[in-house]
Write a protein that holds these residues in place. Structure first.
Motif, PDB file in Angstrom:
ATOM      1  N   VAL A  17      -6.811 -36.931  21.187  1.00  0.00           N
ATOM      2  CA  VAL A  17      -5.343 -37.969  21.188  1.00  0.00           C
ATOM      3  C   VAL A  17      -5.181 -38.020  20.484  1.00  0.00           C
ATOM      4  CG1 VAL A  17      -4.888 -40.058  22.974  1.00  0.00           C
ATOM      5  CG2 VAL A  17      -6.683 -38.987  23.767  1.00  0.00           C
ATOM      6  N   ALA A  18      -4.928 -38.968  19.371  1.00  0.00           N
ATOM      7  CA  ALA A  18      -4.512 -38.658  18.298  1.00  0.00           C
ATOM      8  C   ALA A  18      -4.083 -37.180  17.350  1.00  0.00           C
ATOM      9  CB  ALA A  18      -5.746 -39.132  17.176  1.00  0.00           C
ATOM     10  N   VAL A  19      -4.800 -36.250  17.309  1.00  0.00           N
ATOM     11  CA  VAL A  19      -4.307 -35.032  16.691  1.00  0.00           C
ATOM     12  C   VAL A  19      -2.760 -34.773  17.464  1.00  0.00           C
ATOM     13  CG1 VAL A  19      -4.701 -32.750  16.016  1.00  0.00           C
ATOM     14  CG2 VAL A  19      -6.243 -34.157  15.746  1.00  0.00           C
ATOM     15  N   HIS A  20      -3.394 -34.632  19.349  1.00  0.00           N
ATOM     16  CA  HIS A  20      -2.481 -33.997  19.721  1.00  0.00           C
ATOM     17  C   HIS A  20      -0.739 -35.259  20.318  1.00  0.00           C
ATOM     18  CE1 HIS A  20      -0.761 -32.137  24.238  1.00  0.00           C
ATOM     19  NE2 HIS A  20      -1.185 -33.304  24.769  1.00  0.00           N
ATOM     20  N   ASP A  21      -1.107 -36.266  20.400  1.00  0.00           N
ATOM     21  CA  ASP A  21      -0.153 -37.666  21.014  1.00  0.00           C
ATOM     22  C   ASP A  21       0.408 -38.522  19.778  1.00  0.00           C
ATOM     23  OD1 ASP A  21       1.676 -37.531  23.116  1.00  0.00           O
ATOM     24  OD2 ASP A  21       0.382 -39.047  23.893  1.00  0.00           O
ATOM     25  N   ALA A  22      -0.101 -38.271  18.580  1.00  0.00           N
ATOM     26  CA  ALA A  22       0.616 -39.286  17.756  1.00  0.00           C
ATOM     27  C   ALA A  22       0.539 -38.798  15.799  1.00  0.00           C
ATOM     28  CB  ALA A  22      -0.920 -40.904  17.572  1.00  0.00           C
ATOM     29  N   THR A  23       1.214 -39.007  15.350  1.00  0.00           N
ATOM     30  CA  THR A  23       1.196 -38.502  13.944  1.00  0.00           C
ATOM     31  C   THR A  23      -0.377 -39.659  12.746  1.00  0.00           C
ATOM     32  OG1 THR A  23       3.138 -40.668  12.992  1.00  0.00           O
ATOM     33  CG2 THR A  23       3.561 -37.839  13.980  1.00  0.00           C
ATOM     34  N   PRO A  24      -0.673 -39.351  11.943  1.00  0.00           N
ATOM     35  CA  PRO A  24      -1.346 -39.630  11.095  1.00  0.00           C
ATOM     36  C   PRO A  24      -1.292 -41.178  10.605  1.00  0.00           C
ATOM     37  CG  PRO A  24      -2.048 -37.580  10.892  1.00  0.00           C
ATOM     38  CD  PRO A  24      -0.709 -38.341  11.592  1.00  0.00           C
ATOM     39  N   ASP A  25       0.028 -41.439  10.447  1.00  0.00           N
ATOM     40  CA  ASP A  25       0.555 -43.103   9.540  1.00  0.00           C
ATOM     41  C   ASP A  25       0.054 -43.743  10.843  1.00  0.00           C
ATOM     42  OD1 ASP A  25       2.314 -41.193  10.287  1.00  0.00           O
ATOM     43  OD2 ASP A  25       4.078 -42.210   9.563  1.00  0.00           O
ATOM     44  N   GLU A  26       0.454 -43.588  12.288  1.00  0.00           N
ATOM     45  CA  GLU A  26       0.485 -44.337  12.995  1.00  0.00           C
ATOM     46  C   GLU A  26      -0.683 -44.793  13.711  1.00  0.00           C
ATOM     47  OE1 GLU A  26       3.929 -42.730  16.244  1.00  0.00           O
ATOM     48  OE2 GLU A  26       2.497 -41.064  16.217  1.00  0.00           O
ATOM     49  N   VAL A  27      -2.149 -43.978  13.266  1.00  0.00           N
ATOM     50  CA  VAL A  27      -3.307 -44.713  14.254  1.00  0.00           C
ATOM     51  C   VAL A  27      -4.078 -44.675  12.300  1.00  0.00           C
ATOM     52  CG1 VAL A  27      -2.615 -42.971  16.014  1.00  0.00           C
ATOM     53  CG2 VAL A  27      -3.930 -42.214  14.007  1.00  0.00           C
ATOM     54  N   MET A  28      -3.991 -44.626  11.389  1.00  0.00           N
ATOM     55  CA  MET A  28      -5.012 -44.509  10.077  1.00  0.00           C
ATOM     56  C   MET A  28      -4.365 -45.444   9.049  1.00  0.00           C
ATOM     57  SD  MET A  28      -6.120 -40.812   9.421  1.00  0.00           S
ATOM     58  CE  MET A  28      -7.208 -41.311   8.643  1.00  0.00           C
ATOM     59  N   PRO A  29      -5.261 -45.431   8.353  1.00  0.00           N
ATOM     60  CA  PRO A  29      -4.724 -45.142   7.021  1.00  0.00           C
ATOM     61  C   PRO A  29      -3.898 -43.956   5.912  1.00  0.00           C
ATOM     62  CG  PRO A  29      -6.524 -46.788   7.285  1.00  0.00           C
ATOM     63  CD  PRO A  29      -6.246 -45.837   8.390  1.00  0.00           C
ATOM     64  N   PRO A  30      -3.350 -44.823   5.192  1.00  0.00           N
ATOM     65  CA  PRO A  30      -2.952 -42.890   4.484  1.00  0.00           C
ATOM     66  C   PRO A  30      -4.149 -42.210   3.601  1.00  0.00           C
ATOM     67  CG  PRO A  30      -1.233 -44.928   3.466  1.00  0.00           C
ATOM     68  CD  PRO A  30      -2.321 -45.411   4.654  1.00  0.00           C
ATOM     69  N   VAL A  31      -3.674 -41.120   3.733  1.00  0.00           N
ATOM     70  CA  VAL A  31      -4.734 -40.050   3.186  1.00  0.00           C
ATOM     71  C   VAL A  31      -4.127 -39.513   2.113  1.00  0.00           C
ATOM     72  CG1 VAL A  31      -6.590 -38.372   3.781  1.00  0.00           C
ATOM     73  CG2 VAL A  31      -6.846 -40.468   4.992  1.00  0.00           C
ATOM     74  N   ALA A  32      -4.535 -38.860   1.308  1.00  0.00           N
ATOM     75  CA  ALA A  32      -4.173 -38.090   0.056  1.00  0.00           C
ATOM     76  C   ALA A  32      -4.177 -36.541   0.825  1.00  0.00           C
ATOM     77  CB  ALA A  32      -4.708 -38.275  -1.142  1.00  0.00           C
ATOM     78  N   GLY A  33      -3.033 -35.708   0.857  1.00  0.00           N
ATOM     79  CA  GLY A  33      -2.993 -34.734   0.630  1.00  0.00           C
ATOM     80  C   GLY A  33      -1.319 -34.593   1.825  1.00  0.00           C
ATOM     81  N   PRO A  34      -1.725 -32.865   2.115  1.00  0.00           N
ATOM     82  CA  PRO A  34      -0.112 -32.346   2.900  1.00  0.00           C
ATOM     83  C   PRO A  34      -0.287 -33.159   4.225  1.00  0.00           C
ATOM     84  CG  PRO A  34      -2.286 -30.979   2.681  1.00  0.00           C
ATOM     85  CD  PRO A  34      -2.729 -31.864   1.943  1.00  0.00           C
ATOM     86  N   PRO A  35       1.205 -32.989   4.899  1.00  0.00           N
ATOM     87  CA  PRO A  35       1.398 -34.122   5.991  1.00  0.00           C
ATOM     88  C   PRO A  35       0.550 -33.545   7.240  1.00  0.00           C
ATOM     89  CG  PRO A  35       2.997 -32.922   5.444  1.00  0.00           C
ATOM     90  CD  PRO A  35       2.435 -32.494   3.877  1.00  0.00           C
ATOM     91  N   GLY A  36       0.208 -34.461   8.135  1.00  0.00           N
ATOM     92  CA  GLY A  36      -0.402 -33.452   9.175  1.00  0.00           C
ATOM     93  C   GLY A  36      -1.669 -33.870   9.539  1.00  0.00           C
ATOM     94  N   TRP A  37      -2.357 -33.274  10.660  1.00  0.00           N
ATOM     95  CA  TRP A  37      -3.818 -33.640  10.443  1.00  0.00           C
ATOM     96  C   TRP A  37      -4.244 -32.530   9.953  1.00  0.00           C
ATOM     97  CZ3 TRP A  37      -5.944 -37.360  12.491  1.00  0.00           C
ATOM     98  CH2 TRP A  37      -5.388 -38.221  13.308  1.00  0.00           C
ATOM     99  N   THR A  38      -4.517 -32.288   8.989  1.00  0.00           N
ATOM    100  CA  THR A  38      -5.917 -31.854   7.855  1.00  0.00           C
ATOM    101  C   THR A  38      -7.303 -31.940   8.712  1.00  0.00           C
ATOM    102  OG1 THR A  38      -6.049 -33.314   6.684  1.00  0.00           O
ATOM    103  CG2 THR A  38      -3.734 -32.113   6.275  1.00  0.00           C
ATOM    104  N   THR A  39      -7.719 -31.176   8.950  1.00  0.00           N
ATOM    105  CA  THR A  39      -9.236 -31.310   8.313  1.00  0.00           C
ATOM    106  C   THR A  39      -9.775 -32.312   7.336  1.00  0.00           C
ATOM    107  OG1 THR A  39      -9.327 -28.784   8.147  1.00  0.00           O
ATOM    108  CG2 THR A  39     -11.655 -30.500   7.597  1.00  0.00           C
ATOM    109  N   GLU A  40      -9.793 -33.002   6.423  1.00  0.00           N
ATOM    110  CA  GLU A  40      -9.132 -33.823   5.068  1.00  0.00           C
ATOM    111  C   GLU A  40      -8.967 -35.008   6.510  1.00  0.00           C
ATOM    112  OE1 GLU A  40      -8.291 -31.233   3.944  1.00  0.00           O
ATOM    113  OE2 GLU A  40      -9.449 -30.392   2.815  1.00  0.00           O
ATOM    114  N   ARG A  41      -8.020 -35.483   6.874  1.00  0.00           N
ATOM    115  CA  ARG A  41      -7.347 -36.702   8.160  1.00  0.00           C
ATOM    116  C   ARG A  41      -8.519 -36.616   8.170  1.00  0.00           C
ATOM    117  NH1 ARG A  41      -2.331 -35.499   6.483  1.00  0.00           N
ATOM    118  NH2 ARG A  41      -2.576 -36.648   4.237  1.00  0.00           N
TER     119      ARG A  41
END
Length: 172
Positions: A17-41
């Motif tokens: 749901v998060a990947v499909h319907d939210a941005t990472p900054d809306e649902v979790m603390p910041p993670v370093a790296g490129p924007p979007g739902w990377t494998t690391e994020r």
């Protein structure tokens, strides 16, 4: 509409749901790296939630719940012990496509009932002055709102449901 403790199966659904319907900054603390739902994020999202599975009595003193609407996971909510064991903090997010339908208001009502079962005397929340959906859900659940002078943020105080409100002290 219901709110249930997060488990391994629902974690996979919640991430989808998060990947499909939210941005990472809306649902979790910041993670370093490129924007979007990377494998690391995505892995950081899973690790964040796994660490909270022990609940309020665990080392992080936080419980995560999934919010279901019409049988589908639509977001997540949390309760966390703060300065004192009888004060819990709450927060939540909903997928963009599910916002504006009263789901947050109903989920907060259920979280307040859950907080009452833990003997919490107070539930607090932090948001921004621009988050009208959160402010509406908080107001509809009886929150007392205050604005932070330094940050411009909004602090909310709530009384858990099914717990009597403190009575005013009579002065002779």
């Amino acid at each position: 509409m219901d709110v249930q403790p997060l488990d391994a199966e629902s974690l996979a659904e919640l991430l989808a749901v998060a990947v499909h319907d939210a941005t990472p900054d809306e649902v979790m603390p910041p993670v370093a790296g490129p924007p979007g739902w990377t494998t690391e994020r995505q892995e950081a999202f899973r690790a964040w939630h796994r660490a909270r599975r022990p609940g309020l009595g665990g080392p992080l003193r936080e419980s995560t719940f999934v919010i279901r609407h019409d049988g589908e996971i639509v977001g997540s909510a949390r309760l966390a012990v703060r300065d004192r064991p009888d004060v819990l903090e709450t927060g939540m997010w909903l997928g963009r496509s599910r916002r504006g339908r009263g789901i947050g208001t109903a989920a907060l009502r259920i979280l307040l009932q859950e907080a009452a079962r833990t003997d919490a005397h107070s539930v607090v929340a932090e948001t921004t002055a621009h988050n009208t959906a959160a402010l509406t859900a908080l107001r509809r659940n009886g929150a007392t709102l205050g604005t932070g002078q330094d940050t411009g943020g909004v602090h909310a105080d709530l009384t858990p449901k099914d717990r009597p409100s403190p009575s005013p002290t009579a002065h002779p």
